[in-house]
Design an enzyme around this catalytic site. Structure first.
Site, short mmCIF file in Angstrom:
data_model
loop_
_atom_site.label_atom_id
_atom_site.label_comp_id
_atom_site.label_asym_id
_atom_site.label_seq_id
_atom_site.Cartn_x
_atom_site.Cartn_y
_atom_site.Cartn_z
N CYS A 1 6.67 -11.10 4.56
CA CYS A 1 6.10 -11.20 5.91
C CYS A 1 5.78 -12.67 6.21
CB CYS A 1 4.89 -10.31 6.08
SG CYS A 1 3.53 -10.64 4.95
N PRO B 1 0.77 -1.24 0.00
CA PRO B 1 0.00 0.00 0.00
C PRO B 1 0.81 1.29 0.00
CG PRO B 1 0.08 -0.88 2.21
CD PRO B 1 0.81 -1.88 1.34
N GLY B 2 2.14 1.22 0.06
CA GLY B 2 2.95 2.41 -0.13
C GLY B 2 3.73 2.91 1.07
#
Length: 336
Positions: free
Chosen positions: A259, A139-140
């Site tokens: 992750c 998402p940035g």
């Protein structure tokens, strides 16, 4: 999945559940924890799956007008600085709602982001004059931290293949004041072929099986996790990693991260690349913050892996850190 800066966290009601009443972790996942987390860390790691985690955030210099005023605005919250890094803080879980709805979050002066996500950017060390590739950017949060490290100078190419995530990425970067980034709605596996040896640094925070999101507080968190999902993720990661390596200039730096705790998505993916290319070499990554982490594996499931993977780091899940893996690679210049 890539871009896990703002993983789902339990509600206050979930966070107060009695651990003994919680559903057990999937047996295969618990076996993984025992296999990859050294015994001294296992009790703390297992305990982290029964409680809500601390909230970690950073001040965003691309939007922040007055640091002293921002700290004053946060004075009512039990903010604790994270040692070793400037303008990074943590809060207990009970303060999450108050922070999430704070005006500093709304105007982009503050960004809630896991410390492991920040570590991937610290390992990359992007510089103001460079051209940088973020190969799975949504998402940035990492893109915005790279832009901050670069003082909004140089150029970042941010690639995201999923349309909905692409527009979320675009909105986040606008809110956070990022101005040195061009966005591309594209499959990252094509980039290395289209622009070979172009970038000074490449960050690949690869889509993964999202093991960092698993919590006993919510059985839905592992509804889609399986060893088949791990294997499918590894196939995608291998294609993205090969593209990232092709897009990197000789002498440049590539950081690969996920992750996930599974070696199949981490060391094993890297091992395949390193055994087919002699121009890439793992190297120690900058580590400014005292994160709970252990070296990468050089053996898994009876297979000997590339010895340089000892320089990788697997971040241990604790009360304030999510599960994470990262490895920094250097591309040799011709003749070196």
């Amino acid at each position: 999945m890539a871009g896990h800066e703002n993983n789902r966290h339990p509600s206050p009601a979930e966070a107060t559940a009695v651990p003994d009443s919680l559903p057990p972790l999937p047996p295969a996942f618990e076996a993984l924890l025992h296999a990859v987390i050294p015994p001294p860390w296992q009790a703390q790691a297992l305990a982290s799956y029964t409680t809500a985690k601390d909230v970690v955030f950073r001040l965003n210099p691309l939007r922040l007008q007055d640091r002293a005023a921002a700290m004053q605005a946060l004075a009512a919250l039990p903010v604790q600085p994270v040692p070793g890094v400037s303008d990074v803080f943590r809060l207990p879980p009970r303060a999450r709602t108050a922070l999430t709805h704070h005006s500093l979050v709304a105007d982009g002066s503050l960004y809630i982001q896991g410390i492991a996500s920040m570590a991937a950017v610290w390992a990359l060390q992007p510089q103001p004059h460079e051209e940088v590739l973020d190969l799975a950017a949504a998402p940035g949060g990492k893109t915005a931290l790279m832009a901050a490290c670069m003082d909004n100078r140089g150029r970042i190419a941010a690639v995201e293949p999923v349309r909905a995530r692409f527009f979320r990425l675009k909105a986040n970067l606008q809110r956070l004041g990022v101005r040195n980034t061009q966005l591309y709605l594209k499959d990252g596996r094509q980039v290395g072929r289209l622009v070979p040896q172009r970038f000074d640094r490449v960050l690949l925070d690869a889509p993964c099986s999202s093991e960092a999101q698993i919590t006993r507080l919510d059985p839905r968190s592992w509804a889609h996790w399986s060893q088949r999902k791990v294997r499918a993720s590894a196939q995608v990661q291998a294609g993205l990693l090969a593209s990232a390596a092709d897009a990197l200039k000789p002498g440049g730096v590539l950081v690969y991260s996920t992750c996930s705790l599974s070696p199949e998505e981490n060391e094993c993916v890297l091992d395949v690349l390193l055994r087919h290319r002699d121009d890439l070499q793992p190297e120690p990554a900058p580590w400014p913050c005292p994160l709970p982490a252990v070296p990468g594996l050089t053996e898994w499931a009876g297979q000997t892996l590339h010895p340089g993977l000892v320089h990788a780091r697997r971040i241990i899940p604790t009360e304030w850190t999510d599960a994470f893996f990262l490895c920094r690679l250097r591309k040799r210049s011709p003749g070196s």
